[in-house]
Design a protein around this motif. Sequence first.
Motif, PDB file in Angstrom:
ATOM      1  N   GLN A 209       0.843  -1.210   0.000  1.00 35.59           N
ATOM      2  CA  GLN A 209       0.000   0.000   0.000  1.00 35.59           C
ATOM      3  C   GLN A 209       0.869   1.247   0.000  1.00 35.59           C
ATOM      4  O   GLN A 209       0.626   2.160  -0.766  1.00 35.59           O
ATOM      5  CB  GLN A 209      -0.930  -0.016   1.220  1.00 35.59           C
ATOM      6  CG  GLN A 209      -1.875   1.165   1.272  1.00 35.59           C
ATOM      7  CD  GLN A 209      -2.869   1.184   0.106  1.00 35.59           C
ATOM      8  OE1 GLN A 209      -3.245   0.141  -0.410  1.00 35.59           O
ATOM      9  NE2 GLN A 209      -3.258   2.372  -0.316  1.00 35.59           N
ATOM     10  N   SER A 210       1.876   1.286   0.853  1.00 33.85           N
ATOM     11  CA  SER A 210       2.714   2.479   0.913  1.00 33.85           C
ATOM     12  C   SER A 210       3.537   2.604  -0.358  1.00 33.85           C
ATOM     13  O   SER A 210       3.811   3.692  -0.838  1.00 33.85           O
ATOM     14  CB  SER A 210       3.603   2.467   2.149  1.00 33.85           C
ATOM     15  OG  SER A 210       4.521   1.406   2.098  1.00 33.85           O
ATOM     16  N   GLN A 211       3.967   1.471  -0.942  1.00 34.90           N
ATOM     17  CA  GLN A 211       4.676   1.485  -2.219  1.00 34.90           C
ATOM     18  C   GLN A 211       3.768   2.053  -3.314  1.00 34.90           C
ATOM     19  O   GLN A 211       4.200   2.868  -4.120  1.00 34.90           O
ATOM     20  CB  GLN A 211       5.116   0.069  -2.615  1.00 34.90           C
ATOM     21  CG  GLN A 211       6.373  -0.427  -1.960  1.00 34.90           C
ATOM     22  CD  GLN A 211       7.594   0.377  -2.394  1.00 34.90           C
ATOM     23  OE1 GLN A 211       7.530   1.188  -3.293  1.00 34.90           O
ATOM     24  NE2 GLN A 211       8.699   0.171  -1.708  1.00 34.90           N
TER      25      GLN A 211
ATOM     26  N   ASP B  91       1.116   3.927  -2.834  1.00 34.33           N
ATOM     27  CA  ASP B  91       0.863   5.347  -2.537  1.00 34.33           C
ATOM     28  C   ASP B  91       2.029   6.218  -3.000  1.00 34.33           C
ATOM     29  O   ASP B  91       1.835   7.282  -3.596  1.00 34.33           O
ATOM     30  CB  ASP B  91       0.640   5.555  -1.034  1.00 34.33           C
ATOM     31  CG  ASP B  91      -0.713   5.019  -0.590  1.00 34.33           C
ATOM     32  OD1 ASP B  91      -1.572   4.795  -1.484  1.00 34.33           O
ATOM     33  OD2 ASP B  91      -0.909   4.875   0.608  1.00 34.33           O
TER      34      ASP B  91
END
Length: 119
Positions: free
Chosen positions: A2-4, A6
Amino acid sequence: WQSQADLHWQSQADLHWQSQADLHQQSQADLHRQSLDNLHRQTLVFATLVWSSAAVVEDAATLVWSSAAVVEDAATLVWSSTAVVEDAATLVWSSACSITRVLHPILLMVFSVRTSVVF
């Protein structure tokens, strides 16, 4: 993930907006440069027009000056011609007077001889 994801989408969005901002700034700079170029060209055209107009006025003044000189020369020619005619008339008059002075005694003698012979 998810952070990747984002970070990926955030980077893509940043790049997109940065590209849009750069393009906008570049377009504005190009428009400004074109505007300055057009202004410079118009200024040159106007300066050339003013220069040409000044040259036309100068040429007209020269033409008027030359025309005045021609008129003055014509007046001088007329004046000189009048003086020549006057001198010629004086010469004719003087010649007539001289001829009369010479012929007068001769004519008197001829007529006096003719009249004395006739009578």
